[in-house]
Design a protein around this motif. Structure first.
Motif: not given
Length: 393
Positions: A347-370
């Motif tokens: 997260e990069k704070t650009l101003a007191p009320r404004t934030t730019a961000y980058a996000e990454a996620d990875h999920t591994l399902w188990h059993g029949d959850a997928a």
């Protein structure tokens, strides 16, 4: 944004107007003129502090690409999806809150808050304008008492210890599974409403709730009761629990227990316990949560969530957060299942009320959850990448 009622100020301080008029009729007398203006400002300032209403909110919109996940992050067959998403860094919302001092440390207050799908301009819940919060209460020297639609105590206890800081609410296992916001995933679910939430498989917020909050130095205690309002049965569809946190500048421990009942008096018991430690620019968080629901005669669903994460302030305006969640579920008549999910937020704070961000996620399902999409099995891995902008008002 703050609104104040100046007419009320004039009623509270009727001498204000006369002082101003008197000063204007004696413009040659600088001393008296200054005194009148000083009195005017002081009295008006006191009045503004007496009563106020604030309009506030968050608009969070992002471009997201994913593989093995649908646009709403449910499991999907292998393939890529591109979407404009809302509320990834922080849930898009708007609200009104107000407070009026009553004297001697007492005050009346209220809050109305609704979720927003900023990508589509719609309400988060089409059947509720203020789905997130709708309550009024009294603040006293001995604690605060509020009544209306409020978050459950498990959710409250997670605030200081969730590794993501409760980011990405729609995809955060501590909010969905531990906090009971969306207990349905994979091939099965609880399948009914517990407590007066208004929805099946979502008990994160409860209607008809009376909640008491008290601070005693580093100790923060909460207790709540949610009325089921079922004629002739005071326990059906009700909920009750307690939460306790010990907060210091360098570390925090927070936990809660709560029981929820269905209209048929089936019981869901939940608890959570976590800790956060700060060391310079580093912050470490970990939490464990469990819940068990009776879903029918000799049938139960048990879920547990383990989570841990690290945040690092790289620069005064740049924050890096990583988190890992392990979810496991055991249900009568079904194969054991669950998933592991990892996140990275920059997260990069650009101003007191404004934030730019980058996000990454990875999920591994188990059993029949997928699960499956029609006749096609869903991918066992899901990955997402996001670039977004969040603005507060």
């Amino acid at each position: 944004m703050q609104f104040s009622n100046y007419a009320i100020c004039r009623k509270i301080h009727p001498t204000t107007t006369s002082l101003a008029k008197k000063a204007n009729t004696h413009q040659g007398d600088n001393v008296r003129h200054s005194c009148a203006l000083t009195a005017l400002l002081a009295l008006s300032g006191n009045c503004l502090a007496q009563s106020s209403v604030d309009l506030y909110g968050i608009v969070d919109v992002a471009l997201r690409g994913s593989s093995g996940l649908a646009a709403g992050n449910s499991p999907a067959p292998a393939g890529h999806t591109a979407a404009v998403s809302s509320g990834i860094d922080n849930t898009s919302r708007w609200g009104l809150k107000g407070r009026e001092a009553l004297g001697n440390g007492w005050a009346a207050q209220f809050r109305l808050e609704g979720g927003i799908n900023a990508d589509a301009g719609t309400q988060a819940k089409s059947d509720r304008l203020f789905d997130r919060q709708a309550w009024a209460g009294i603040e006293t020297p001995y604690g605060a008492l509020a009544a209306g639609r409020q978050t459950n105590l498990i959710s409250d206890a997670l605030i200081p210890v969730d590794p993501l800081g409760k980011r990405y609410a729609a995809f955060n296992p501590n909010i969905n599974v531990a906090g009971l916001s969306n207990t349905a995933f994979g091939t099965h679910a609880f399948g009914r409403q517990y407590g007066p939430s208004g929805y099946a498989d979502n008990f994160y917020r409860l209607d008809n709730t009376v909640k008491y909050t008290a601070n005693a130095g580093p100790l923060l205690a909460r207790a709540a009761w949610s009325f089921g309002e079922v004629p002739g049965d005071t326990s059906a569809s009700s909920s009750h629990g307690a939460a306790l946190a010990y907060q210091r500048p360098e570390w925090t421990v927070s936990g809660a227990v709560e029981q929820f009942r269905s209209r048929e008096d089936l019981v869901l018991n939940a608890w959570t316990l976590g800790a956060a430690v700060r060391a310079g620019a580093w912050q470490f968080k970990a939490n464990i949560a469990r819940n068990k629901a009776g879903t029918g005669p000799d049938k139960t669903v048990r879920q547990r969530v383990l989570s841990a994460g690290v945040s690092r302030q790289l620069m005064p305006d740049l924050l890096l957060t990583t988190a890992w969640y392990r979810v496991r579920r055991v249900a009568t008549g079904f194969q054991d299942d669950g998933f592991d999910r990892a996140f990275l937020f920059l997260e990069k704070t650009l101003a007191p009320r404004t934030t730019a961000y980058a996000e990454a996620d990875h999920t591994l399902w188990h059993g029949d959850a997928a699960g499956r999409s029609g006749s096609q099995p869903n991918a066992r891995h899901g990955t997402g990448l996001t670039l977004g902008l969040m603005q507060k008002f």
